[in-house]
Structure formats: structure tokens, C-alpha cells
Design a protein around this motif. Structure first.
Motif, PDB file in Angstrom:
ATOM      1  N   PRO A  88       0.877  -1.303  -0.038  1.00 13.68           N
ATOM      2  CA  PRO A  88      -0.065   0.040  -0.001  1.00 13.68           C
ATOM      3  C   PRO A  88       0.739   1.259   0.009  1.00 13.68           C
ATOM      4  CG  PRO A  88      -0.109  -1.116   2.331  1.00 13.68           C
ATOM      5  CD  PRO A  88       0.754  -1.982   1.204  1.00 13.68           C
ATOM      6  N   PRO A  89       0.761   2.226  -0.830  1.00  9.27           N
ATOM      7  CA  PRO A  89       1.444   3.452  -0.953  1.00  9.27           C
ATOM      8  C   PRO A  89       1.023   4.311   0.317  1.00  9.27           C
ATOM      9  CG  PRO A  89      -0.049   3.099  -2.954  1.00  9.27           C
ATOM     10  CD  PRO A  89      -0.604   2.232  -2.023  1.00  9.27           C
ATOM     11  N   CYS A  90       2.149   4.847   0.884  1.00 10.75           N
ATOM     12  CA  CYS A  90       2.078   5.419   2.039  1.00 10.75           C
ATOM     13  C   CYS A  90       1.670   7.199   1.809  1.00 10.75           C
ATOM     14  CB  CYS A  90       3.244   5.602   2.984  1.00 10.75           C
ATOM     15  SG  CYS A  90       4.858   6.543   2.365  1.00 10.75           S
ATOM     16  N   ARG A  91       1.955   7.379   0.599  1.00  7.90           N
ATOM     17  CA  ARG A  91       1.490   8.780  -0.006  1.00  7.90           C
ATOM     18  C   ARG A  91       2.762   9.753   0.302  1.00  7.90           C
ATOM     19  NH1 ARG A  91      -1.157   6.860  -4.394  1.00  7.90           N
ATOM     20  NH2 ARG A  91      -2.769   5.474  -3.790  1.00  7.90           N
ATOM     21  N   THR A  92       3.819   9.548   1.221  1.00  6.58           N
ATOM     22  CA  THR A  92       4.706  10.466   1.688  1.00  6.58           C
ATOM     23  C   THR A  92       6.125  10.192   1.516  1.00  6.58           C
ATOM     24  OG1 THR A  92       4.780   9.447   3.928  1.00  6.58           O
ATOM     25  CG2 THR A  92       2.993  11.123   3.612  1.00  6.58           C
ATOM     26  N   CYS A  93       6.288   8.892   1.138  1.00  5.71           N
ATOM     27  CA  CYS A  93       7.931   8.579   1.097  1.00  5.71           C
ATOM     28  C   CYS A  93       8.267   9.171  -0.546  1.00  5.71           C
ATOM     29  CB  CYS A  93       8.199   7.095   1.202  1.00  5.71           C
ATOM     30  SG  CYS A  93       7.610   6.209  -0.283  1.00  5.71           S
ATOM     31  N   ARG A  94       9.776   9.022  -0.678  1.00 10.71           N
ATOM     32  CA  ARG A  94      10.025   9.537  -1.979  1.00 10.71           C
ATOM     33  C   ARG A  94       9.442   8.787  -3.176  1.00 10.71           C
ATOM     34  NH1 ARG A  94      16.210   8.918  -0.531  1.00 10.71           N
ATOM     35  NH2 ARG A  94      15.361   7.053   0.553  1.00 10.71           N
ATOM     36  N   MET A  95       9.303   7.501  -2.963  1.00  8.98           N
ATOM     37  CA  MET A  95       9.008   6.711  -4.181  1.00  8.98           C
ATOM     38  C   MET A  95       7.392   7.081  -4.383  1.00  8.98           C
ATOM     39  SD  MET A  95      11.009   4.865  -5.574  1.00  8.98           S
ATOM     40  CE  MET A  95      12.477   3.974  -5.325  1.00  8.98           C
ATOM     41  N   CYS A  96       6.608   7.090  -3.265  1.00  9.82           N
ATOM     42  CA  CYS A  96       4.981   7.583  -3.558  1.00  9.82           C
ATOM     43  C   CYS A  96       5.233   8.864  -4.200  1.00  9.82           C
ATOM     44  CB  CYS A  96       4.601   7.518  -2.066  1.00  9.82           C
ATOM     45  SG  CYS A  96       4.107   5.635  -1.707  1.00  9.82           S
ATOM     46  N   ILE A  97       5.817   9.940  -3.677  1.00  8.89           N
ATOM     47  CA  ILE A  97       5.871  11.040  -4.300  1.00  8.89           C
ATOM     48  C   ILE A  97       6.240  11.112  -5.776  1.00  8.89           C
ATOM     49  CG2 ILE A  97       6.959  13.447  -4.114  1.00  8.89           C
ATOM     50  CD1 ILE A  97       6.814  13.171  -1.198  1.00  8.89           C
ATOM     51  N   LEU A 103       6.575   0.788  -5.228  1.00  6.22           N
ATOM     52  CA  LEU A 103       7.942   0.666  -4.473  1.00  6.22           C
ATOM     53  C   LEU A 103       7.875   1.225  -3.194  1.00  6.22           C
ATOM     54  CD1 LEU A 103      10.214   1.090  -7.455  1.00  6.22           C
ATOM     55  CD2 LEU A 103       9.409  -1.314  -6.607  1.00  6.22           C
ATOM     56  N   CYS A 104       6.885   1.698  -2.577  1.00  3.89           N
ATOM     57  CA  CYS A 104       6.752   2.459  -1.385  1.00  3.89           C
ATOM     58  C   CYS A 104       7.862   1.939  -0.325  1.00  3.89           C
ATOM     59  CB  CYS A 104       5.233   2.213  -0.794  1.00  3.89           C
ATOM     60  SG  CYS A 104       5.350   3.230   1.016  1.00  3.89           S
ATOM     61  N   GLU A 105       8.643   2.954   0.156  1.00  3.50           N
ATOM     62  CA  GLU A 105       9.795   2.690   1.077  1.00  3.50           C
ATOM     63  C   GLU A 105       9.268   2.139   2.333  1.00  3.50           C
ATOM     64  OE1 GLU A 105      13.351   5.472  -0.254  1.00  3.50           O
ATOM     65  OE2 GLU A 105      11.475   6.652   0.341  1.00  3.50           O
ATOM     66  N   HIS A 106       8.007   2.605   2.985  1.00  4.54           N
ATOM     67  CA  HIS A 106       7.460   2.335   4.031  1.00  4.54           C
ATOM     68  C   HIS A 106       6.829   0.745   4.056  1.00  4.54           C
ATOM     69  CE1 HIS A 106       7.664   6.680   5.128  1.00  4.54           C
ATOM     70  NE2 HIS A 106       8.363   5.814   5.474  1.00  4.54           N
ATOM     71  N   SER A 107       5.885   0.638   3.186  1.00  2.15           N
ATOM     72  CA  SER A 107       5.247  -0.787   3.090  1.00  2.15           C
ATOM     73  C   SER A 107       6.080  -1.702   2.538  1.00  2.15           C
ATOM     74  CB  SER A 107       3.823  -0.551   2.415  1.00  2.15           C
ATOM     75  OG  SER A 107       4.183  -0.339   0.880  1.00  2.15           O
TER      76      SER A 107
HETATM   77 ZN   LIG Z   1       5.352   5.402   0.239  1.00  2.00          ZN
END
Ligand SMILES: [Zn+2]
Ligand SMILES: [Zn+2]
Length: 369
Positions: A88-97, A103-107
Motif C-alpha cells: 500500500p502506498p504511504c503517499r509520503t515517501c520519496r517513491m510515492c511522491i 515501491l513504497c519505502e514504508h510498506s
Molecule cells: Zn510510500
């Protein structure tokens, strides 16, 4: 709860009834699993081809129903059907932005460590942690998921079709729609006629590709491919044999795009060899953890061919799922036809054996109790 678990890589699947489940915390939901597809990665996790913490509950391609939300949590209402999304995209990390939520860095820690976002597994057995296959672990009756990993399913999309959109179909269709992006009239070759390959071929047809050639040594899968949208199906072999088969089928060995949907290093090399100068290879099949692809080095530059990796089809669930639901509704992606067997959870081992022997395309385990 009942679950299909693997105690260590290489061991047989065990059906147990003493799996215990955590309560959902803030930002999480309790989900009753209704259906879970059996994916090639389940087989790789079972055999150890893909490294993963054990013991684990297998299964990651699932659709379920929200039972309850954690405290102070906004999310889909109880009773709503949802696809479980492992990244799931966190919408705040570099990948999501950057728009690369797959490739979300958190999930990413969920699938890498087989846990929830906060590092706990949410499953225990005899007091010990049981990990979640690729961060999900849906060969069971219920589980806890982060609400960010829940994708609501419209009423007119069947539960088992929605389950397939949780991994294989999203991966295969996304490899074409988001990554290969064939032009109208392009010749697209798909290596592998399993669930992912067939979904890629369907998506290529939806993208107005000119010819779509599915390559699989299993005759039944070639027949299914022609049924599902491929214009041609051939058995493949080494690069020369494949090129000759494409030439015999199309009158010309010209290939614009190759999708590798098996996960074998020599097939990525074959794809690079047979695609036209400047053409595109998309590697979507997941290879063994220690696999290495050998390519003719000089040609990597001189041929100007592009080799693109593809994880989860580059799918952003919020952006892309509505499109995939709509393509299904319009009959352009007849995803229901990928389901060739339905079995109860107790038959998880038999379902994986079918997959290992290329019997059928997709089995859905009906996990609902
Ligand atoms: Zn993310
Ligand atoms: Zn999968």
C-alpha cells in the motif's frame, strides 16, 4: 482459526486449526477472507526459491470482507468487500511522491519481512509468531490488514475475480498497461501462459496490439491463450527456435515487445535476443533469490533494447483498479475465465501441486468459513 502454513522452506503445507489472530490496532482492520488465488509466488515461497521468514501462512492474492476497524480508524465500512494489497502506498515517501507507490519505502517491509507495517505479524501459534506470506498470509479465515492496503470492490465485480486482482492479474495486466505500453499494431510476445502471462496477453489485446503471441510448452495453455485473446500461440524453445516459430506464425520474425512472465533467467536472455532492435523486454516473472541473468554484453548497448523490471505491474491501486474493474465489466479483460478451479482451503496442497504441474490457469481457494 484454520490456516495453510509452511513451517520451513521445502516442508509440505500443513492445514492447522490453532492459528491465533491479533486484534486490529489503529490504522488496521479485521478482514474475513472470502477467496484467495494460488499464485506462482506461493509455490516459490513453499519450495524456498523465494526466501521468506518461516513459519508462515501462505497466500497473498485475496479478497475479503471487512469485519471491524481498529480504534480511531477510518476505512471501508464493516461488510464491504476489499482486495488486499501487499504494497500500500504511504503517499509520503520519496517513491510515492514520484508516483511509484508499488515501491513504497514504508510498506516494502511488509512483503520483505512477512509482517504488518508496525513489524508484528498479527498471527501466533503455540505462543510463537507466524509470518505472513509477502505481508499478507491469506490462506486462512481471518487476518488483520492496514486499512491503506484495502481496495474496495464494486458490487458488480465477483469476489474471486477481485482476488486475482490482488496479485497475478494486476501484475500481468500492469506489465503491459503501465510498463511495456505497446503502440497500436505492435507485435507482443508473452513468454509463459500461466495466470500472469494470460492476463498480460489480455491486456495487450485491450491495448490494440497487432499480434499477440503466447509462448508455452504446454499445449493446453496454448489452446487457452487462443481462447482468451492471443492471436497466436507457439511452444517456444531457444531463441532461434522461437524466432522461427514467430516467423512461421506471422510471416516475419519482427517482435516489438516481449513480456517474460515465467521467472527464469534464460527466458529473460531469450527475450532480449528475439526482440527487435530498440524493442522492449519487460521482466515480470519473479526469479529465484540467487538467480543471475546472462546477456550478450556488447549488444546491451548497441542493440538499444530496453529491459524493464516490473513489480506488481507498477499498479497504484487507487489510480489503476477502477480502470481494471472497468475493463473487466466491458469484457475486454475476461478475468473470470482465468479461474479454472475452485477448492476449499483444506485442498491448498493439491492446488499448489496443480500449479507446479501447469494444470489449469488459476485456482481460487474459497477460504470463507
Ligand atoms: Zn510510500
Ligand atoms: Zn502473487
Amino acid at each position: 482459526m484454520k490456516a495453510a502454513i509452511v513451517t520451513e522452506a521445502g516442508a509440505a503445507i500443513e492445514i492447522v486449526s490453532d492459528l491465533e489472530i491479533d486484534q486490529p490496532r489503529t490504522g488496521e482492520a479485521l478482514i474475513a477472507i472470502d477467496a484467495c488465488g494460488v499464485c506462482g509466488s506461493d509455490l516459490s515461497l513453499l519450495t524456498g526459491k523465494m526466501a521468506h521468514p518461516t513459519p508462515m501462512v501462505l497466500g497473498h492474492e485475496a479478497c475479503g470482507t471487512v469485519v471491524a476497524l481498529g480504534p480511531d480508524t477510518d476505512g471501508p465500512a464493516a461488510g464491504e468487500r476489499v482486495i488486499l494489497w501487499m504494497r500500500p502506498p504511504c503517499r509520503t515517501c520519496r517513491m510515492c511522491i514520484r508516483g511509484q507507490g508499488e515501491l513504497c519505502e514504508h510498506s516494502g517491509r511488509m512483503s520483505a519481512y512477512g509482517t504488518l507495517l508496525d513489524g508484528r505479524t498479527g498471527f501466533t501459534r503455540s505462543g510463537g509468531d507466524v509470518f505472513r506470506a509477502l505481508g499478507i498470509g491469506a490462506f486462512t479465515e481471518r487476518l488483520v490488514m492496514p486499512v491503506s492496503g484495502l481496495v474496495p470492490v464494486p458490487d458488480d465485480v465477483p469476489t474471486d475475480v477481485a482476488a486475482l486482482l490482488g496479485c497475478g492479474v494486476a501484475t500481468g495486466a500492469g506489465a503491459v498497461i503501465n510498463v511495456a505500453r505497446p503502440q497500436a499494431g505492435d507485435v507482443v510476445v508473452v513468454l509463459g501462459g500461466g495466470g500472469v502471462g494470460q492476463a498480460a496477453a489480455m491486456a495487450a489485446a485491450a491495448s490494440s496490439a497487432g499480434a499477440i503471441v503466447v509462448v508455452d510448452p504446454v499445449e493446453e495453455r496454448r489452446r487457452q491463450a487462443l481462447d482468451l485473446g492471443a492471436t497466436h500461440a507457439v511452444e517456444g524453445g531457444d531463441p532461434k527456435a522461437l524466432r522461427n516459430q514467430v516467423k512461421a506464425a506471422l510471416g516475419d520474425p519482427w517482435i516489438d515487445v516481449v513480456i517474460e512472465a515465467v521467472g527464469r533467467p534464460e527466458l529473460v536472455a531469450t527475450a532480449h535476443r528475439v526482440v527487435r532492435q530498440g524493442g522492449t523486454v519487460v521482466a515480470v516473472g519473479v526469479q529465484a533469490s540467487d538467480s543471475v541473468v546472462a546477456l550478450p554484453g556488447q549488444q546491451v548497448a548497441l542493440s538499444h533494447k530496453r529491459i524493464l523490471g516490473c513489480f506488481m505491474g507498477g499498479i497504484d491501486p487507487q489510480r489503476d483498479m477502477p480502470k481494471l474493474f472497468d475493463l473487466y465489466r466491458r469484457g475486454v479483460l475476461p478475468l473470470d475465465r482465468l479461474i479454472t478451479a475452485r477448492r476449499p482451503l483444506d485442498e491448498a496442497a493439491a492446488a499448489l501441486d496443480d500449479l507446479a504441474h501447469a494444470r489449469g490457469l488459476r485456482t481460487v481457494l474459497e477460504t470463507g468459513s
